[in-house]
Design an enzyme around this catalytic site. Sequence first.
Site, PDB file in Angstrom:
ATOM      1  N   CYS A  87       0.825  -1.199   0.000  1.00 24.54           N
ATOM      2  CA  CYS A  87       0.000   0.000   0.000  1.00 24.54           C
ATOM      3  C   CYS A  87       0.864   1.255   0.000  1.00 24.54           C
ATOM      4  O   CYS A  87       0.504   2.263  -0.608  1.00 24.54           O
ATOM      5  CB  CYS A  87      -0.927  -0.007   1.214  1.00 24.54           C
ATOM      6  SG  CYS A  87      -2.288  -1.184   1.092  1.00 24.54           S
ATOM      7  N   CYS A 113      14.000   2.027  -6.046  1.00 22.19           N
ATOM      8  CA  CYS A 113      12.579   1.920  -5.733  1.00 22.19           C
ATOM      9  C   CYS A 113      12.332   2.796  -4.512  1.00 22.19           C
ATOM     10  O   CYS A 113      13.094   3.740  -4.271  1.00 22.19           O
ATOM     11  CB  CYS A 113      12.166   0.469  -5.478  1.00 22.19           C
ATOM     12  SG  CYS A 113      13.001  -0.307  -4.073  1.00 22.19           S
TER      13      CYS A 113
END
Length: 384
Positions: free
Chosen positions: A204, A342
């Site tokens: 999430c 990332c």
Amino acid sequence: MPPQPVAAPVSAPVEPGPALTGPERARYARQLALPGFGETAQRRLRAARVAVVGAGGLGSPVISYLAAAGVGALVVVDDDVVEASNLQRQVLHGVEDLGRAKADSAARAVHRLDPGVVVEPVRERLTDANADRLLAGCDLVVDGADNFATRYAVADACARLGLPEVFGSVLRFDAQVGVFWPGRGATYRDVFPAPPPAGSVASCAEAGVLGALCGVVGSVMAVEAVKVLTGTGRPLVDRLLVLDALTMSWRAVRVRAAQEGAAPAPAPAPAPEPEEPLPADAVVAPRELARLLAAGEVLLVDVRTPAERELAALPGAVPVPLAQVLDGTADLPRDRPVVLHCRSGARSELAVRALRARGRADAAHLDGGLLAWAAQVDPSLPVA
């Protein structure tokens, strides 16, 4: 149209507790008035002990509504602390709880709602090693975890202990809810036999989640928990409820238990051997990367999702899907070394290992990802 028959109730896993007091009858009057519910169901709730794994987006509404419904004892398992980025959806916590253990914050919230509910805050991450101990003595487990390792640890423990499990998950605008009940229906591993490869599914934090969707799904999970505990109606056993919030469409998918004689849920396994650390030249610190980018000496590759890049991106970074890096289909230039990044460094580490395994010795990744970059190079970068 004649009234439709109510589905036959399942047998409840909890025996009724003592007779309700006058104040309890007043408090739960609206539930006591429900057809087929009544005082016996309320006494079952008061006698129930429920473990809620995760006091975050899903755990918040689950804990609130189970406490409000009259569940007598809650075991709240969460090793995290409240952060500012949680408050968008984890409505059990407030600004005054920032930095506080979520399990403790949840206990405080329940005490404000009903001091008569016993809350046991467990500031541990549930794992294969401690799951049986943490869930022992519970009548039902609600899985609101945010990672696959915990989900499978919960599921395997419930299968061993014979405990019903209410499962829910949310990501972006999508959600799933189900009830897994060993011996009475499908288990989690019947539907999801093995976890996905590490890094293949965004969290999430990486992909985003609509805050109010957690409230919708957590409320459904609380309803299913109440139904199971009281033997009311037809719980979502052997069915998985799937929600697309963008179209607000629900559909129920039939699931089935494994055939009789199938292998039982695995016992806790020893921790796997840690992977060999990357060589020093495969890891680049944030300030060193800033120097290399300024000199034009490396190509920066962003393996995050498009939604993540819309929120924050490093100038000049080339977007390449992680899946393409892992399966070898990514067409990366060879005129200079590549540095992958990332959000936290977990996915980019997978990517650099894959590239080096295929002979790309000049591949490296940003140590700590954008979180480290924001901390050491550019504090204005929105990475919460």
